[in-house]
Design an enzyme around this catalytic site. Structure first.
Site, mmCIF file in Angstrom:
data_model
loop_
_atom_site.group_PDB
_atom_site.id
_atom_site.type_symbol
_atom_site.label_atom_id
_atom_site.label_comp_id
_atom_site.label_asym_id
_atom_site.label_seq_id
_atom_site.Cartn_x
_atom_site.Cartn_y
_atom_site.Cartn_z
ATOM 1 N N TYR A 225 0.730 -1.110 0.046
ATOM 2 C CA TYR A 225 0.063 0.157 0.043
ATOM 3 C C TYR A 225 0.895 1.365 -0.109
ATOM 4 O O TYR A 225 0.604 2.308 -0.711
ATOM 5 C CB TYR A 225 -0.896 0.040 1.142
ATOM 6 C CG TYR A 225 -1.697 1.291 1.313
ATOM 7 C CD1 TYR A 225 -2.727 1.557 0.705
ATOM 8 C CD2 TYR A 225 -1.274 2.165 2.452
ATOM 9 C CE1 TYR A 225 -3.578 2.660 0.584
ATOM 10 C CE2 TYR A 225 -2.059 3.411 2.346
ATOM 11 C CZ TYR A 225 -3.084 3.570 1.575
ATOM 12 O OH TYR A 225 -3.864 5.019 1.588
ATOM 13 N N GLU A 226 1.898 1.188 0.818
ATOM 14 C CA GLU A 226 2.900 2.341 0.988
ATOM 15 C C GLU A 226 3.864 2.596 -0.196
ATOM 16 O O GLU A 226 4.894 3.299 -0.198
ATOM 17 C CB GLU A 226 3.733 2.390 2.154
ATOM 18 C CG GLU A 226 2.736 2.607 3.334
ATOM 19 C CD GLU A 226 3.385 2.606 4.707
ATOM 20 O OE1 GLU A 226 4.522 2.162 4.718
ATOM 21 O OE2 GLU A 226 2.683 3.052 5.619
ATOM 22 N N GLU B 8 2.935 2.185 15.391
ATOM 23 C CA GLU B 8 3.944 2.197 14.315
ATOM 24 C C GLU B 8 2.998 1.860 12.848
ATOM 25 O O GLU B 8 3.552 2.465 12.008
ATOM 26 C CB GLU B 8 4.812 1.101 14.656
ATOM 27 C CG GLU B 8 5.790 0.787 13.431
ATOM 28 C CD GLU B 8 6.897 1.817 13.313
ATOM 29 O OE1 GLU B 8 7.402 1.744 12.333
ATOM 30 O OE2 GLU B 8 7.193 2.679 14.208
ATOM 31 N N ILE C 242 -0.762 1.008 11.284
ATOM 32 C CA ILE C 242 -2.295 0.498 11.018
ATOM 33 C C ILE C 242 -2.464 0.587 9.741
ATOM 34 O O ILE C 242 -2.221 1.359 8.975
ATOM 35 C CB ILE C 242 -2.895 1.819 11.987
ATOM 36 C CG1 ILE C 242 -4.280 1.461 11.907
ATOM 37 C CG2 ILE C 242 -2.635 3.216 11.428
ATOM 38 C CD1 ILE C 242 -5.161 2.036 13.078
ATOM 39 N N VAL D 48 -5.987 -0.870 7.053
ATOM 40 C CA VAL D 48 -7.185 -1.609 6.523
ATOM 41 C C VAL D 48 -7.090 -2.026 5.286
ATOM 42 O O VAL D 48 -6.840 -1.365 4.537
ATOM 43 C CB VAL D 48 -8.332 -0.846 7.054
ATOM 44 C CG1 VAL D 48 -9.782 -1.532 6.660
ATOM 45 C CG2 VAL D 48 -8.364 -0.439 8.516
ATOM 46 N N ASN E 191 -0.802 10.032 2.096
ATOM 47 C CA ASN E 191 -1.929 9.293 2.461
ATOM 48 C C ASN E 191 -3.213 9.844 2.596
ATOM 49 O O ASN E 191 -3.469 10.630 3.746
ATOM 50 C CB ASN E 191 -1.154 8.310 3.890
ATOM 51 C CG ASN E 191 -2.057 7.042 4.042
ATOM 52 O OD1 ASN E 191 -3.439 7.202 4.193
ATOM 53 N ND2 ASN E 191 -1.623 6.168 4.830
ATOM 54 N N TYR F 244 -7.574 10.717 10.308
ATOM 55 C CA TYR F 244 -6.797 10.879 11.665
ATOM 56 C C TYR F 244 -7.471 12.182 12.050
ATOM 57 O O TYR F 244 -7.873 12.300 13.500
ATOM 58 C CB TYR F 244 -5.620 10.714 11.602
ATOM 59 C CG TYR F 244 -5.032 9.542 11.136
ATOM 60 C CD1 TYR F 244 -5.444 8.438 11.906
ATOM 61 C CD2 TYR F 244 -4.388 9.293 10.036
ATOM 62 C CE1 TYR F 244 -4.865 7.211 11.264
ATOM 63 C CE2 TYR F 244 -3.732 8.083 9.740
ATOM 64 C CZ TYR F 244 -4.023 6.985 10.359
ATOM 65 O OH TYR F 244 -3.600 5.705 10.227
#
Length: 163
Positions: free
Chosen positions: A27-28, A86, A88, A90, A127, A133
């Protein structure tokens, strides 16, 4: 209606934890081969004599769908412990179901049970979860920048201490 369960992991979840971390790397937009953690590392560092981190697994209809990996930190100004998230993550099919909020809520409940003053995390600047957040109540500490010492530079700095 989808059923969400947030559960603490056990040593039997070591392979699942490694898989979740690899999915986060994808994902990153990072090469999966950069993820060096192994099941043995997880068993040692999450479930060994001196646990260094904890992991929560989110299940959606009895299927793993996300995780949060966190560990203690400390605020010298508050004079209290905190928790640092560190990782998270989904899975795409489970986004917008409440899993992210449920993971944060469980980490927050853990923080309150342990007398923690705060929860910290870092988010990549691209992101889209940053908005999530903010909605939960996290505030961007824009005056702080993350610095990291690792690899050869860490080795060189440590070598200075030994003379």
């Amino acid at each position: 209606m989808a059923r969400i369960v947030i559960r603490q992991t056990t040593e039997k979840d070591a392979a699942l934890i490694v898989r979740c971390i690899r999915e986060l790397a994808i994902y990153e937009k990072e090469p999966v081969e950069h993820v060096k953690i192994t099941e043995a590392d997880v068993r040692r560092d999450a479930f060994g004599a001196q646990p260094r981190f904890e992991v929560l697994i989110a299940e959606l209809d009895d299927r793993p769908a996300g995780f949060a990996l966190f560990f203690p930190n400390y605020s010298t100004w508050e004079g209290k412990p905190g928790l640092y998230i560190e990782d998270i993550f989904v899975e795409e099919h489970a986004r917008k179901t409440g899993i992210g909020r449920a993971l944060i809520a469980k980490v927050a409940a853990t923080a309150k049970e342990r007398g923690c003053a705060r929860i910290d995390l870092a988010v990549l600047d691209w992101n889209p979860a940053r908005g999530f957040y903010h909605r939960i109540g996290f505030r961007h500490a824009s005056q702080w920048q993350i610095f990291r010492l690792s690899g050869a530079e860490l080795d060189a700095a440590a070598k200075e201490a030994s003379g």
